[in-house]
Design a protein around this motif. Structure first.
Motif, PDB file in Angstrom:
ATOM      1  N   PRO A  75       0.832  -1.215   0.000  1.00 55.13           N
ATOM      2  CA  PRO A  75       0.000   0.000   0.000  1.00 55.13           C
ATOM      3  C   PRO A  75       0.862   1.259   0.000  1.00 55.13           C
ATOM      4  CG  PRO A  75       0.008  -1.024   2.165  1.00 55.13           C
ATOM      5  CD  PRO A  75       0.700  -1.984   1.255  1.00 55.13           C
ATOM      6  N   VAL A  76       0.369   2.297  -0.658  1.00 54.27           N
ATOM      7  CA  VAL A  76       1.078   3.573  -0.739  1.00 54.27           C
ATOM      8  C   VAL A  76       0.219   4.647  -0.078  1.00 54.27           C
ATOM      9  CG1 VAL A  76       2.030   5.334  -2.282  1.00 54.27           C
ATOM     10  CG2 VAL A  76       2.304   2.901  -2.838  1.00 54.27           C
ATOM     11  N   ALA A  77       0.801   5.414   0.843  1.00 51.86           N
ATOM     12  CA  ALA A  77       0.071   6.440   1.589  1.00 51.86           C
ATOM     13  C   ALA A  77      -0.296   7.621   0.692  1.00 51.86           C
ATOM     14  CB  ALA A  77       0.915   6.909   2.767  1.00 51.86           C
ATOM     15  N   ALA A  78      -1.147   8.480   1.218  1.00 50.41           N
ATOM     16  CA  ALA A  78      -1.677   9.596   0.435  1.00 50.41           C
ATOM     17  C   ALA A  78      -0.586  10.545  -0.034  1.00 50.41           C
ATOM     18  CB  ALA A  78      -2.715  10.355   1.265  1.00 50.41           C
ATOM     19  N   GLY A  79       0.468  10.669   0.768  1.00 51.54           N
ATOM     20  CA  GLY A  79       1.555  11.578   0.401  1.00 51.54           C
ATOM     21  C   GLY A  79       2.491  11.014  -0.644  1.00 51.54           C
ATOM     22  N   GLY A  80       2.204   9.834  -1.154  1.00 52.42           N
ATOM     23  CA  GLY A  80       2.998   9.267  -2.236  1.00 52.42           C
ATOM     24  C   GLY A  80       4.227   8.522  -1.737  1.00 52.42           C
ATOM     25  N   LEU A  81       5.182   8.394  -2.620  1.00 51.50           N
ATOM     26  CA  LEU A  81       6.390   7.615  -2.376  1.00 51.50           C
ATOM     27  C   LEU A  81       7.574   8.524  -2.082  1.00 51.50           C
ATOM     28  CD1 LEU A  81       5.763   5.213  -5.339  1.00 51.50           C
ATOM     29  CD2 LEU A  81       5.803   4.502  -2.943  1.00 51.50           C
ATOM     30  N   VAL A  82       8.424   8.062  -1.188  1.00 57.98           N
ATOM     31  CA  VAL A  82       9.637   8.797  -0.828  1.00 57.98           C
ATOM     32  C   VAL A  82      10.814   7.845  -0.946  1.00 57.98           C
ATOM     33  CG1 VAL A  82      10.874  10.007   1.016  1.00 57.98           C
ATOM     34  CG2 VAL A  82       8.408  10.359   0.716  1.00 57.98           C
ATOM     35  N   ALA A  83      11.868   8.314  -1.593  1.00 55.40           N
ATOM     36  CA  ALA A  83      13.061   7.474  -1.726  1.00 55.40           C
ATOM     37  C   ALA A  83      14.307   8.332  -1.659  1.00 55.40           C
ATOM     38  CB  ALA A  83      13.041   6.710  -3.052  1.00 55.40           C
ATOM     39  N   ALA A  84      15.345   7.773  -1.055  1.00 54.10           N
ATOM     40  CA  ALA A  84      16.679   8.370  -1.094  1.00 54.10           C
ATOM     41  C   ALA A  84      17.506   7.551  -2.061  1.00 54.10           C
ATOM     42  CB  ALA A  84      17.317   8.352   0.288  1.00 54.10           C
ATOM     43  N   SER A  85      18.296   8.238  -2.886  1.00 62.13           N
ATOM     44  CA  SER A  85      18.946   7.517  -3.973  1.00 62.13           C
ATOM     45  C   SER A  85      20.110   8.296  -4.531  1.00 62.13           C
ATOM     46  CB  SER A  85      17.924   7.265  -5.096  1.00 62.13           C
ATOM     47  OG  SER A  85      18.539   6.782  -6.265  1.00 62.13           O
ATOM     48  N   GLY A  86      21.138   7.552  -5.018  1.00 66.07           N
ATOM     49  CA  GLY A  86      22.197   8.182  -5.794  1.00 66.07           C
ATOM     50  C   GLY A  86      21.732   8.535  -7.175  1.00 66.07           C
ATOM     51  N   HIS A 105       8.626  11.842  -4.120  1.00 60.43           N
ATOM     52  CA  HIS A 105       9.644  12.769  -3.621  1.00 60.43           C
ATOM     53  C   HIS A 105      10.962  11.993  -3.568  1.00 60.43           C
ATOM     54  CE1 HIS A 105       7.207  16.245  -2.192  1.00 60.43           C
ATOM     55  NE2 HIS A 105       6.252  15.325  -2.230  1.00 60.43           N
ATOM     56  N   ILE A 106      11.931  12.441  -4.338  1.00 64.49           N
ATOM     57  CA  ILE A 106      13.205  11.729  -4.432  1.00 64.49           C
ATOM     58  C   ILE A 106      14.309  12.602  -3.859  1.00 64.49           C
ATOM     59  CG2 ILE A 106      14.783  10.475  -5.912  1.00 64.49           C
ATOM     60  CD1 ILE A 106      11.914   9.355  -5.887  1.00 64.49           C
ATOM     61  N   PHE A 107      15.034  12.055  -2.898  1.00 58.38           N
ATOM     62  CA  PHE A 107      16.144  12.755  -2.244  1.00 58.38           C
ATOM     63  C   PHE A 107      17.452  12.172  -2.768  1.00 58.38           C
ATOM     64  CE2 PHE A 107      12.499  13.457   0.313  1.00 58.38           C
ATOM     65  CZ  PHE A 107      12.688  14.661   0.968  1.00 58.38           C
ATOM     66  N   VAL A 108      18.288  13.028  -3.346  1.00 57.19           N
ATOM     67  CA  VAL A 108      19.552  12.576  -3.924  1.00 57.19           C
ATOM     68  C   VAL A 108      20.699  13.408  -3.354  1.00 57.19           C
ATOM     69  CG1 VAL A 108      18.437  11.886  -6.074  1.00 57.19           C
ATOM     70  CG2 VAL A 108      19.491  14.149  -5.917  1.00 57.19           C
ATOM     71  N   PRO A 109      21.893  12.825  -3.227  1.00 58.59           N
ATOM     72  CA  PRO A 109      23.055  13.636  -2.850  1.00 58.59           C
ATOM     73  C   PRO A 109      23.460  14.540  -3.997  1.00 58.59           C
ATOM     74  CG  PRO A 109      23.734  11.403  -3.378  1.00 58.59           C
ATOM     75  CD  PRO A 109      22.227  11.401  -3.403  1.00 58.59           C
ATOM     76  N   HIS A 148       5.178  14.079   6.944  1.00 60.72           N
ATOM     77  CA  HIS A 148       4.266  13.797   5.839  1.00 60.72           C
ATOM     78  C   HIS A 148       3.805  12.343   5.886  1.00 60.72           C
ATOM     79  CE1 HIS A 148       6.582  17.295   4.309  1.00 60.72           C
ATOM     80  NE2 HIS A 148       5.447  17.613   3.718  1.00 60.72           N
ATOM     81  N   ASP A 149       2.552  12.138   5.551  1.00 60.61           N
ATOM     82  CA  ASP A 149       2.010  10.782   5.484  1.00 60.61           C
ATOM     83  C   ASP A 149       2.381  10.209   4.122  1.00 60.61           C
ATOM     84  OD1 ASP A 149       0.648   8.457   5.919  1.00 60.61           O
ATOM     85  OD2 ASP A 149      -1.320   9.293   5.433  1.00 60.61           O
ATOM     86  N   ALA A 150       3.515   9.561   4.064  1.00 64.87           N
ATOM     87  CA  ALA A 150       4.035   9.042   2.802  1.00 64.87           C
ATOM     88  C   ALA A 150       4.657   7.666   3.038  1.00 64.87           C
ATOM     89  CB  ALA A 150       5.084  10.005   2.224  1.00 64.87           C
ATOM     90  N   THR A 151       4.989   7.000   1.968  1.00 61.72           N
ATOM     91  CA  THR A 151       5.542   5.648   2.041  1.00 61.72           C
ATOM     92  C   THR A 151       6.968   5.631   1.518  1.00 61.72           C
ATOM     93  OG1 THR A 151       3.361   4.640   1.763  1.00 61.72           O
ATOM     94  CG2 THR A 151       5.275   3.264   1.226  1.00 61.72           C
ATOM     95  N   ALA A 152       7.878   5.143   2.345  1.00 55.91           N
ATOM     96  CA  ALA A 152       9.286   5.095   1.965  1.00 55.91           C
ATOM     97  C   ALA A 152       9.618   3.795   1.251  1.00 55.91           C
ATOM     98  CB  ALA A 152      10.161   5.223   3.209  1.00 55.91           C
ATOM     99  N   ILE A 153      10.503   3.898   0.297  1.00 58.93           N
ATOM    100  CA  ILE A 153      11.071   2.706  -0.350  1.00 58.93           C
ATOM    101  C   ILE A 153      12.581   2.794  -0.202  1.00 58.93           C
ATOM    102  CG2 ILE A 153      11.279   1.321  -2.434  1.00 58.93           C
ATOM    103  CD1 ILE A 153       8.806   2.506  -3.517  1.00 58.93           C
ATOM    104  N   HIS A 154      13.151   1.904   0.597  1.00 57.36           N
ATOM    105  CA  HIS A 154      14.598   1.892   0.744  1.00 57.36           C
ATOM    106  C   HIS A 154      15.235   1.414  -0.551  1.00 57.36           C
ATOM    107  CE1 HIS A 154      18.601   1.136   2.367  1.00 57.36           C
ATOM    108  NE2 HIS A 154      18.239   1.833   3.430  1.00 57.36           N
ATOM    109  N   ALA A 155      16.402   1.935  -0.851  1.00 58.02           N
ATOM    110  CA  ALA A 155      17.056   1.630  -2.122  1.00 58.02           C
ATOM    111  C   ALA A 155      17.500   0.185  -2.241  1.00 58.02           C
ATOM    112  CB  ALA A 155      18.260   2.560  -2.319  1.00 58.02           C
ATOM    113  N   TYR A 156      17.779  -0.474  -1.118  1.00 55.14           N
ATOM    114  CA  TYR A 156      18.334  -1.831  -1.228  1.00 55.14           C
ATOM    115  C   TYR A 156      18.067  -2.718  -0.016  1.00 55.14           C
ATOM    116  CZ  TYR A 156      21.952   0.788   1.271  1.00 55.14           C
ATOM    117  OH  TYR A 156      22.607   1.614   2.149  1.00 55.14           O
TER     118      TYR A 156
END
Length: 334
Positions: A75-86, A105-109, A148-156
């Motif tokens: 399931p994915v929360a209302a705030g969408g998907l959040v990921a940290a990634s290279g 929402h994608i967080f990158v270095p 934020h009410d969102a769902t995280a996806i870890h990169a690995y």
């Protein structure tokens, strides 16, 4: 709140049955990428090389498998998907989010390549560039999840993501069922861990790393994941600060080994792929070939069949240079 929502999926072993089930889910959603066989004599080896062209996958890398498996089954929360990634995981999450109708929402270095950031935006992602290494981006993504009410996806380091990544190895096994070894790049360990989970001890698995991204080598020496100093040409794709717990366990259980190659060798291998086969990949994807070209890793027997996973192609190709049209950009891109 769904803060660090995928961390509950970490900790159980990923099995071949899990990967089989993931393959069923992914069959209509991702590409079955091709393989090609080439003679190892081109680089002085008495072996056959089987190249898995996973850089042709949706979003430009194997990461589409893990991200799509997660979005399709969780399931994915209302705030969408959040990921940290290279960059590559973020592109995959953004692509999957767009396909399933979610915000991303994608967080990158800040070390992420411009090619990868551009692709994120093309997929409609909201891109947050934070810090110098993956850990900085991950911390920022967690702060976002706090409010934020969102769902995280870890990169690995996630069982669902790693099972999805493991479908690349499953597919390769069906295309080339008689491989003696499989070489592939290793950063956080999703692909290498998924590959180890699929093959176990029946096929040698070699995690190829650079000195600036040697998460598995450091963990293998220490007996557990440890932080490493991230640097070098492959850092935008392999720049995890430490290997994931779940991938590390899978690699150790399979008896996988690490092969270290220098940045200069990765550059040479990347150019060799272009000159030899007209294949353009990002630096991390050329690391397995670098291990063979330098002799860092050698086949155990004459005539061995060795699989190389070309894991991604989110890179810069200069098509506008007048002195050398189509030349690869091999230096730092940021």
């Amino acid at each position: 709140m769904s803060r660090r929502g995928t961390e509950s999926n970490v900790g159980t072993a990923v099995t071949p049955d899990d990967i089989d089930r993931a393959a069923e889910v992914l069959a209509p959603l991702v590409r079955r990428t091709p393989t090609i066989e080439v003679p190892g004599s081109e680089i002085g080896l008495d072996a056959t090389l089987v190249l898995k062209l996973e850089h042709l996958q949706y979003s430009g890398s194997f990461k589409a498998r893990g991200a799509t498996h997660f979005v399709a089954t969780r399931p994915v929360a209302a705030g969408g998907l959040v990921a940290a990634s290279g960059g590559n995981h973020g592109a995959a999450v953004a692509w999957a989010a767009q396909r399933f109708g979610h915000d991303a929402h994608i967080f990158v270095p800040t070390t992420a390549s411009p090619a990868k950031v551009t692709r994120l935006r093309r997929y409609g992602a909201i891109v947050h560039e934070v810090g110098d290494v993956y850990r900085d981006a991950l911390d920022a993504s967690r702060r976002h999840l706090d409010i934020h009410d969102a769902t995280a996806i870890h990169a690995y380091d996630d069982d669902v993501v790693m099972a999805g990544a493991g479908t690349c190895a499953r597919e390769l096994d069906r295309q080339a069922p008689d491989l003696d070894a499989v070489l592939l790049a290793c950063g956080g360990g999703g692909l290498s861990g998924g590959t180890a989970a699929w093959y176990g001890e029946r096929t040698e698995v070699v995690a190829v790393e650079t000195p600036g991204t040697a998460t598995f080598a450091a963990a293998d020496a220490s007996g557990a994941p440890v932080d490493v100093e991230v640097s070098g040409i492959a850092a935008d794709a392999l720049g995890a600060t430490r290997i994931g717990d779940t991938p590390f366990r899978a690699l150790r259980a399979a008896g996988a080994t690490s092969a270290l190659v220098d940045d200069e060798d990765v550059i040479a291998a990347r150019l060799h792929l272009w000159n030899w086969l007209r294949i353009v990949v990002e630096p991390a994807a050329a690391a397995p070939l670098a291990a063979l070209m330098t002799g860092t890793w050698r086949p155990r027997s004459a005539g061995d069949r060795v699989g190389l996973v070309l894991c991604g192609a989110n890179t810069t190709l200069d098509l506008t240079a007048t002195s050398a049209p189509g030349s690869l950009v091999t230096g730092p891109t940021r």
